[in-house]
Design a protein around this motif. Sequence first.
Motif, PDB file in Angstrom:
ATOM      1  N   GLY A   1     -16.252  -1.457 -17.524  1.00 56.60           N
ATOM      2  CA  GLY A   1     -15.974  -2.363 -16.420  1.00 56.60           C
ATOM      3  C   GLY A   1     -14.755  -3.231 -16.632  1.00 56.60           C
ATOM      4  N   SER A   2     -13.885  -2.868 -17.607  1.00 58.98           N
ATOM      5  CA  SER A   2     -12.706  -3.676 -17.903  1.00 58.98           C
ATOM      6  C   SER A   2     -11.496  -3.297 -17.068  1.00 58.98           C
ATOM      7  N   ASP A   3     -11.601  -2.287 -16.274  1.00 64.14           N
ATOM      8  CA  ASP A   3     -10.466  -1.855 -15.446  1.00 64.14           C
ATOM      9  C   ASP A   3     -10.196  -2.919 -14.398  1.00 64.14           C
ATOM     10  N   PRO A   4      -8.983  -3.508 -14.383  1.00 62.62           N
ATOM     11  CA  PRO A   4      -8.704  -4.562 -13.399  1.00 62.62           C
ATOM     12  C   PRO A   4      -8.676  -4.043 -11.971  1.00 62.62           C
ATOM     13  N   VAL A   5      -8.515  -2.732 -11.799  1.00 64.09           N
ATOM     14  CA  VAL A   5      -8.497  -2.148 -10.460  1.00 64.09           C
ATOM     15  C   VAL A   5      -9.775  -1.334 -10.289  1.00 64.09           C
ATOM     16  N   PRO A   6     -10.754  -1.891  -9.588  1.00 68.77           N
ATOM     17  CA  PRO A   6     -12.016  -1.144  -9.422  1.00 68.77           C
ATOM     18  C   PRO A   6     -11.818   0.052  -8.498  1.00 68.77           C
ATOM     19  N   ASN A   7     -12.599   1.085  -8.796  1.00 67.71           N
ATOM     20  CA  ASN A   7     -12.555   2.307  -7.987  1.00 67.71           C
ATOM     21  C   ASN A   7     -11.115   2.861  -7.849  1.00 67.71           C
ATOM     22  N   ARG A   8     -10.424   2.869  -8.984  1.00 66.91           N
ATOM     23  CA  ARG A   8      -9.055   3.390  -8.980  1.00 66.91           C
ATOM     24  C   ARG A   8      -9.046   4.854  -8.537  1.00 66.91           C
ATOM     25  N   ILE A   9      -8.061   5.224  -7.680  1.00 69.55           N
ATOM     26  CA  ILE A   9      -7.937   6.590  -7.174  1.00 69.55           C
ATOM     27  C   ILE A   9      -6.964   7.369  -8.057  1.00 69.55           C
ATOM     28  N   HIS A  10      -7.422   8.460  -8.597  1.00 64.32           N
ATOM     29  CA  HIS A  10      -6.569   9.342  -9.404  1.00 64.32           C
ATOM     30  C   HIS A  10      -6.191  10.539  -8.540  1.00 64.32           C
ATOM     31  N   ALA A  11      -4.982  10.476  -7.958  1.00 60.93           N
ATOM     32  CA  ALA A  11      -4.537  11.522  -7.038  1.00 60.93           C
ATOM     33  C   ALA A  11      -4.011  12.728  -7.810  1.00 60.93           C
ATOM     34  N   ARG A  12      -4.321  13.878  -7.293  1.00 61.94           N
ATOM     35  CA  ARG A  12      -3.829  15.123  -7.863  1.00 61.94           C
ATOM     36  C   ARG A  12      -2.980  15.844  -6.821  1.00 61.94           C
ATOM     37  N   PRO A  13      -1.895  16.463  -7.257  1.00 59.99           N
ATOM     38  CA  PRO A  13      -1.057  17.169  -6.273  1.00 59.99           C
ATOM     39  C   PRO A  13      -1.815  18.330  -5.645  1.00 59.99           C
ATOM     40  N   VAL A  14      -1.475  18.586  -4.398  1.00 61.57           N
ATOM     41  CA  VAL A  14      -2.112  19.690  -3.687  1.00 61.57           C
ATOM     42  C   VAL A  14      -1.637  21.015  -4.284  1.00 61.57           C
ATOM     43  N   PRO A  15      -2.539  21.871  -4.697  1.00 61.87           N
ATOM     44  CA  PRO A  15      -2.103  23.163  -5.277  1.00 61.87           C
ATOM     45  C   PRO A  15      -1.441  24.039  -4.222  1.00 61.87           C
ATOM     46  N   ARG A  16      -0.328  24.630  -4.632  1.00 61.26           N
ATOM     47  CA  ARG A  16       0.408  25.529  -3.739  1.00 61.26           C
ATOM     48  C   ARG A  16       0.647  26.849  -4.470  1.00 61.26           C
ATOM     49  N   PRO A  17      -0.327  27.707  -4.512  1.00 58.28           N
ATOM     50  CA  PRO A  17      -0.151  28.982  -5.243  1.00 58.28           C
ATOM     51  C   PRO A  17       0.899  29.881  -4.625  1.00 58.28           C
ATOM     52  N   GLY A  18       1.196  29.687  -3.326  1.00 60.43           N
ATOM     53  CA  GLY A  18       2.196  30.538  -2.694  1.00 60.43           C
ATOM     54  C   GLY A  18       3.571  30.382  -3.322  1.00 60.43           C
ATOM     55  N   ARG A  19       3.915  29.153  -3.730  1.00 58.05           N
ATOM     56  CA  ARG A  19       5.208  28.924  -4.386  1.00 58.05           C
ATOM     57  C   ARG A  19       5.298  29.687  -5.696  1.00 58.05           C
ATOM     58  N   LEU A  20       4.209  29.639  -6.481  1.00 61.03           N
ATOM     59  CA  LEU A  20       4.210  30.343  -7.760  1.00 61.03           C
ATOM     60  C   LEU A  20       4.321  31.842  -7.555  1.00 61.03           C
TER      61      LEU A  20
END
Length: 324
Positions: free
Chosen positions: A9-28
């Motif tokens: 509970g020491s995180d100063p930002v509660p419920n922090r959002i960890h965003a992940r990039p949208v996967p784009r397999p077509g580019r690969l």
Amino acid sequence: MTTQTSPSGSDPVPNRIHARPVPRPGRLVAAVAVLVLAAMAANALITNENFRWDVVWLYLRDIVVIRGVMWTLVLTFGSMAIAVVLAVALAMMRRSDNPVMRSVSWAWIWFFRGTPIYTQLIFWGLLAVLYPRLSLGIPFGPEFFSFRTDEVLTAFWLALFGLAFNESAYLAEIVRAGLTSVDPGQTEAAKALGMKDGKIMRRVVLPQAMRVIVPPTGNETISMLKTTSLVVAVPLTFELTYATSAIGNRTFLPIPLLVIAALWYLLITSILMVGQHYLEQYYGRGFGTSTRRRGRGKGPAGGKQAAIAAAGTVQQDVNKDVTP
């Protein structure tokens, strides 16, 4: 996207959002497909014995080929230099209030843009047949001096003028578009300061128009490099394409000699593209279109402020509002 909280509970930002990039397999998949096709093309070039890469390496630095490269460069830069001078004059004539100047400029551009360059070069080669002797004087009156065409205008000069005159018609429209892109208020302001028309064009209009003129002029220079291969119509037999073709016909190996010509054209074009990049960067300063060095401003505004600071016309920090 996930939401995590610290166990303690020491995180100063509660419920922090960890965003992940949208996967784009077509580019690969597309990147892998392009790499596979590029590898297949490279393999087809390198492993094909019909290209005779040993012959390519043997004649790549041949003295005849090197001389052809030098003549190609002379024709390219010589014709472009003449064409640029003519283009500026033609563009200013098109903008003139004098109807005679406008008509002559329009007729020049109409003729040289409306006929193929190869046809023009053939006529330049036949100039000595059409006009064995040229003179300067008063029409239907006395002549000041005259000369034999075949003695003064050699194949080199005919090819140079033929390329330059044709190119001037295209460059004239490019220059005219660049001059038109400059706000008329710039000219009006310069006239209000008492500047003459020539100085306004040289110091105010042309420096701003160069941002529009340089990119297409660079393309025309690269195009002129390859157009020199048509001067055989004059005929001029010194340039690169004819030199390599002559060696290929003599040795019965036309393909490797064509590869040599292509490699030299690619090398020269690459150097011209680098020069064009730096010219565009130079004349694009202050417009947010040039590539800025790392750490110098952010966004278009940063580029303008960096250009102002580099000019040394102000003493204080241009990024601060200072009231005296």
